[in-house]
Design a protein around this motif. Structure first.
Motif, mmCIF file in Angstrom:
data_model
loop_
_atom_site.group_PDB
_atom_site.id
_atom_site.type_symbol
_atom_site.label_atom_id
_atom_site.label_comp_id
_atom_site.label_asym_id
_atom_site.label_seq_id
_atom_site.Cartn_x
_atom_site.Cartn_y
_atom_site.Cartn_z
ATOM 1 N N THR A 1 0.830 -1.208 0.000
ATOM 2 C CA THR A 1 0.000 0.000 0.000
ATOM 3 C C THR A 1 0.864 1.256 0.000
ATOM 4 O OG1 THR A 1 -1.748 -1.150 1.224
ATOM 5 C CG2 THR A 1 -1.808 1.258 1.240
ATOM 6 N N GLU A 2 1.926 1.232 0.802
ATOM 7 C CA GLU A 2 2.825 2.388 0.879
ATOM 8 C C GLU A 2 3.499 2.657 -0.459
ATOM 9 O OE1 GLU A 2 7.021 3.479 3.095
ATOM 10 O OE2 GLU A 2 5.500 2.352 4.215
ATOM 11 N N SER A 3 3.886 1.597 -1.156
ATOM 12 C CA SER A 3 4.572 1.771 -2.436
ATOM 13 C C SER A 3 3.641 2.331 -3.505
ATOM 14 C CB SER A 3 5.150 0.432 -2.909
ATOM 15 O OG SER A 3 4.113 -0.473 -3.266
ATOM 16 N N VAL A 4 2.342 2.049 -3.376
ATOM 17 C CA VAL A 4 1.374 2.505 -4.373
ATOM 18 C C VAL A 4 0.824 3.889 -4.035
ATOM 19 C CG1 VAL A 4 -0.861 2.038 -5.451
ATOM 20 C CG2 VAL A 4 0.732 0.151 -5.000
ATOM 21 N N TYR A 5 0.428 4.084 -2.779
ATOM 22 C CA TYR A 5 -0.263 5.317 -2.388
ATOM 23 C C TYR A 5 0.594 6.285 -1.578
ATOM 24 C CZ TYR A 5 -4.266 2.484 -3.733
ATOM 25 O OH TYR A 5 -5.140 1.687 -4.423
ATOM 26 N N GLY A 6 1.797 5.875 -1.195
ATOM 27 C CA GLY A 6 2.642 6.741 -0.391
ATOM 28 C C GLY A 6 2.566 6.380 1.082
ATOM 29 N N LYS A 7 3.531 6.880 1.854
ATOM 30 C CA LYS A 7 3.633 6.507 3.263
ATOM 31 C C LYS A 7 2.432 6.961 4.078
ATOM 32 C CE LYS A 7 6.763 6.587 7.213
ATOM 33 N NZ LYS A 7 6.764 5.124 7.311
ATOM 34 N N ARG A 8 1.842 8.108 3.729
ATOM 35 C CA ARG A 8 0.737 8.626 4.527
ATOM 36 C C ARG A 8 -0.451 7.672 4.558
ATOM 37 N NH1 ARG A 8 -2.031 13.949 2.922
ATOM 38 N NH2 ARG A 8 0.076 14.727 3.184
ATOM 39 N N ALA A 9 -0.531 6.787 3.572
ATOM 40 C CA ALA A 9 -1.652 5.846 3.527
ATOM 41 C C ALA A 9 -1.501 4.736 4.556
ATOM 42 C CB ALA A 9 -1.769 5.240 2.133
ATOM 43 N N THR A 10 -0.310 4.599 5.155
ATOM 44 C CA THR A 10 -0.078 3.483 6.072
ATOM 45 C C THR A 10 0.218 3.903 7.504
ATOM 46 O OG1 THR A 10 2.303 3.422 5.592
ATOM 47 C CG2 THR A 10 0.854 2.121 4.166
ATOM 48 N N VAL A 11 0.479 5.186 7.755
ATOM 49 C CA VAL A 11 0.836 5.622 9.107
ATOM 50 C C VAL A 11 -0.382 5.540 10.023
ATOM 51 C CG1 VAL A 11 1.707 7.509 10.531
ATOM 52 C CG2 VAL A 11 2.639 7.133 8.250
ATOM 53 N N THR A 12 -0.208 4.902 11.168
ATOM 54 C CA THR A 12 -1.309 4.709 12.108
ATOM 55 C C THR A 12 -1.253 5.726 13.243
ATOM 56 O OG1 THR A 12 -0.069 3.188 13.529
ATOM 57 C CG2 THR A 12 -1.242 2.237 11.640
ATOM 58 N N PHE A 13 -2.356 5.811 13.968
ATOM 59 C CA PHE A 13 -2.416 6.723 15.109
ATOM 60 C C PHE A 13 -1.403 6.291 16.165
ATOM 61 C CE2 PHE A 13 -4.215 8.214 19.164
ATOM 62 C CZ PHE A 13 -4.309 9.567 18.882
ATOM 63 N N ALA A 14 -1.255 4.995 16.366
ATOM 64 C CA ALA A 14 -0.300 4.493 17.354
ATOM 65 C C ALA A 14 1.122 4.939 17.010
ATOM 66 C CB ALA A 14 -0.371 2.968 17.417
ATOM 67 N N HIS A 15 1.465 4.877 15.734
ATOM 68 C CA HIS A 15 2.799 5.305 15.296
ATOM 69 C C HIS A 15 2.983 6.803 15.547
ATOM 70 C CE1 HIS A 15 6.431 5.387 12.753
ATOM 71 N NE2 HIS A 15 5.967 6.551 12.330
#
Length: 210
Positions: free
Chosen positions: A50-64
């Motif tokens: 998902t990150e490779s397709v949509y960018g890192k912001r698509a995978t960053v979680t609230f916990a992170h």
């Protein structure tokens, strides 16, 4: 090649190794349990894709984001308490998924009185710490800048004593206060005089403009 689960020689901890859309991966799953390692592998592979397709912001979680926010600088114990409650509610929710509806749900889940809590309580315990984390994340390109509806906070109307009421209050006070009657009367009346002064000034301005 897809990610695979491996172990190091004489080691029990599982690792994942492979390539996802050209990105080489070799990292520990942090567990010696085969089922947990497989769950980690599947989740990590999906995140990397998902990150490779949509960018890192698509995978960053609230916990992170919370972890990074806490590590950035010392936070007060009150802030830590609010963040723990928010973290328990949002967990690994993607930052991009947190909007007004999710905020409203957080009020209901976190606050004792839920959606019926006062605006001040909603602001202090939920919205302010949540906005701080999301703005911290937005600066780093992990999500858009947050935009939430601010709860209405009831303004407390200040009550002033009239001159006669102030005098009666001093007359009914203890003897040691009555001995300094002029001083206490002046202190009590000072806010009233200030208000009267501002009102008189405003009225004079209005009359002058007319």
């Amino acid at each position: 090649m897809p990610l695979k689960i491996i172990t190091r020689r004489n080691g029990k901890t599982f690792y994942i190794r492979g390539t996802v859309r050209g990105q080489s991966v070799f990292e520990s799953t942090g567990t010696t349990n085969a089922e947990q390692a497989e769950a980690y592998r599947a989740k990590r592979e999906a995140e990397l894709w998902t990150e490779s397709v949509y960018g890192k912001r698509a995978t960053v979680t609230f916990a992170h984001a919370v972890a990074a926010y806490m590590e950035a600088e010392p936070r007060t114990e009150t802030t830590r308490t609010h963040l723990r409650r928010l973290l328990a509610h949002f967990g690994t929710t993607k930052l991009e998924s947190i909007g007004q509806q999710e905020l409203d749900d957080a009020y209901k889940a976190i606050l004792t009185k839920g959606a019926q809590a006062t605006g001040a309580t909603k602001l202090r315990a939920v919205l302010t710490p949540l906005r701080a984390v999301l703005e911290f994340a937005a600066i780093r390109g992990w999500c858009n800048k947050p935009a939430f509806q601010r709860p209405k906070v009831q303004q407390v109307r200040m009550q002033f004593l009239r001159p006669a009421e102030a005098t009666a209050l001093v007359n009914a006070a203890a003897p040691h206060i009555q001995r300094n009657r002029p001083l206490w009367a002046a202190l009590i009346m000072r806010p009233v005089c200030a208000v009267y002064s501002r009102v008189s000034s405003s009225m004079a301005t209005v009359r002058g403009a007319g």
